[in-house]
Design a protein around this motif. Structure first.
Motif, PDB file in Angstrom:
ATOM      1  N   PHE A 135      54.480   8.467  70.058  1.00  0.00           N
ATOM      2  CA  PHE A 135      53.335   9.279  69.995  1.00  0.00           C
ATOM      3  C   PHE A 135      52.474   9.301  71.207  1.00  0.00           C
ATOM      4  O   PHE A 135      52.347  10.587  71.771  1.00  0.00           O
ATOM      5  N   LEU A 138      44.916   7.164  67.076  1.00  0.00           N
ATOM      6  CA  LEU A 138      46.126   6.873  66.310  1.00  0.00           C
ATOM      7  C   LEU A 138      45.795   5.252  65.637  1.00  0.00           C
ATOM      8  O   LEU A 138      45.501   4.546  66.398  1.00  0.00           O
ATOM      9  N   GLY A 166      51.358  12.995  71.647  1.00  0.00           N
ATOM     10  CA  GLY A 166      50.924  13.217  70.273  1.00  0.00           C
ATOM     11  C   GLY A 166      49.630  12.650  70.183  1.00  0.00           C
ATOM     12  O   GLY A 166      48.775  12.823  69.077  1.00  0.00           O
TER      13      GLY A 166
END
Ligand code: UT7
Length: 326
Positions: A128, A77, A133
Motif C-alpha cells: 500500500f 491504513l 495507496g
C-alpha cells in the motif's frame, strides 16, 4: 526515487497477569523443567476476564503512535493480524480505528495468517505504502490465545500467551522494508488448527467445548518449521544480494527457543544477535514479532539503519520473512 515503507515507531502491550510454569504444574501433568528445556518459556501473560484483543491492540497502538510522535488522525491504513478477533465482524481493526479516533475513510481490516500474521500484514502495508495507496499505516499483531487453549491439554496450554505489538510505518524516500516473502501450504492444516468455525455452528462448540480450542502435533510442526524457516532465510538473503553477516538482528517469531537457535545457526549468528522474548511472553502468535521488535527498540539494542530479519511460521501452514533497514 525509490519509495519505501519506513518504521517510524513501535509499541507493545502485555496484560498485567503473569502465569508462571509453576502455576501450570497445578493444572496439568507438566514441570517447570520440561517447559524451560523444551521451549525456553518461563512465564506468559494472560488477559484479564473481559480484556480483548482489541483492548491489547489499542494499548500497543497508542504506544507506537507516541513513539512515532504522530497523531492517530494522520493514519490512513489500519491492519491487525490476529486469530482471536473480538467479534465475528466487523474486523477488530475497525473497532480499533474507532477507539483511536482514526478518521472515517481510512482503510481498516484484519489479516488471518496465524503466527505468520504480522509478517503478512507488514507485506500488505508495504505494498500500500510503496504504491501510494496509503501514506501512514498502523500495523498490529495481537492475540488472546488464552481464550482458545484447552487448559487440560499439556501439549498446547503451556506454550502460548496473550499480548500485542504495533508499528507505525510511513512512505519514505530512505530505506525501510527492503523485501518481504510470503508462503502458505494449506495441505498441512491438520497439524495445527482450531477445528471449530462458523461453518459448524455455535451449538457444536457448546456440545463439545474442546472443538473450539487449539490442537497441535507439535513435534511434526517443529521439524517442518525448522526446515522451512531455513529456506525462507536463504530466499530473503538471495533476493537482496546479501550475505549472512549483513544481518544485524534476527527478530523471529517466538514459538520455541530451539527453533530460533536453529535459524540463528543457519545464519551463522550468535544468540546475542537474536531478539528473544519467548522466555517472558511465551508464544503470542501474531503478536510475537512486533512485541519482540518493540522490546529491542526500547532497550536500545536495535539502532537506526541496522538491518533486521523478521521471520515467522505458523498454522496453515503459513510462513514468511521481511528484511528491514530500521
Ligand atoms: O507458533 C506456531 C508454530 N508452532 C510451533 O512452531 C511449535 C513447534 N513445536 C514445538 O515447539 C515442540 O514440538 C513442542 C514444544 C510443542 C514439544 O516439544 P518436543 O520436544 O517436540 O516434544 P514431543 O511433542 O516430542 O513430546 C515429548 C514428550 C512426550 O512424552 P513421551 O511420548 O516421550 O512419553 C509428550 O507427551 O513430552 C511429553 N509432553 C510433555 N511433558 C511434560 C508434551 N507436553 C508436555 C508438557 N509437560 N507440557
Amino acid at each position: 526515487m525509490s519509495v519505501y515503507a519506513r518504521i517510524r515507531g513501535t509499541g507493545s502491550y502485555l496484560p498485567e497477569r503473569v502465569m508462571t510454569n509453576r502455576e501450570l504444574e497445578a493444572l496439568v501433568d507438566t514441570s517447570d523443567e520440561w517447559i524451560r528445556e523444551r521451549t525456553g518459556i518461563c512465564q506468559r501473560h494472560i488477559a484479564a476476564p473481559g480484556e480483548t484483543c482489541g483492548d491489547l491492540s489499542t494499548a500497543a497502538a497508542r504506544r507506537a503512535l507516541d513513539a512515532a510522535d504522530m497523531p492517530a488522525d494522520s493514519i490512513d491504513l489500519v491492519i491487525l493480524a490476529t486469530s482471536t478477533p473480538d467479534q465475528v465482524f466487523p474486523s477488530t481493526a475497525c473497532l480499533i480505528q474507532q477507539r483511536l479516533g482514526i478518521p472515517g475513510g481510512a482503510i481498516a481490516f484484519d489479516v488471518a495468517a496465524a503466527c505468520s500474521g504480522f509478517v503478512y500484514a507488514l507485506d500488505i502495508a508495504n505494498r500500500f505504502l510503496r504504491t501510494g495507496g496509503a501514506r501512514r499505516a498502523l500495523v498490529m499483531g495481537a492475540e488472546t490465545f488464552s481464550r482458545i487453549l484447552n487448559w487440560e491439554d499439556r501439549s498446547t496450554c503451556v506454550l502460548f500467551g496473550d499480548g500485542a505489538g504495533a508499528v507505525v510505518l510511513e512512505r519514505s524516500g530512505s530505506a525501510g522494508v527492503l523485501s518481504t516473502h510470503l508462503h502458505a501450504d494449506g495441505r498441512q492444516e491438520p497439524l495445527l488448527n482450531v477445528p471449530w468455525g462458523v461453518a459448524k455452528g455455535y451449538d457444536a462448540v457448546f456440545a463439545d467445548p474442546a472443538s473450539g480450542k487449539v490442537t497441535m502435533r507439535g513435534n511434526e510442526v517443529f521439524k517442518v518449521a525448522v526446515r522451512t524457516l531455513g529456506a525462507v532465510v536463504d530466499e530473503t538473503l538471495a533476493a537482496n544480494g546479501m550475505a549472512r553477516g549483513d544481518i544485524d538482528w534476527l527478530v523471529p517469531h517466538q514459538a520455541n527457543i530451539r527453533i530460533m537457535a536453529a535459524t540463528a545457526r543457519k545464519l551463522g549468528m550468535p544468540m546475542e544477535r537474536v531478539v528473544v522474548t519467548v522466555d517472558r511472553h511465551g508464544n503470542t502468535s501474531a503478536a510475537s514479532i512486533p512485541l519482540a521488535l518493540d522490546v529491542a527498540v526500547r532497550d536500545g539494542r536495535i539502532q537506526r539503519e541496522q538491518v533486521l530479519l523478521l521471520e515467522a511460521f505458523g498454522a496453515g501452514f503459513t510462513w514468511g520473512s521481511a528484511l528491514i533497514r530500521y
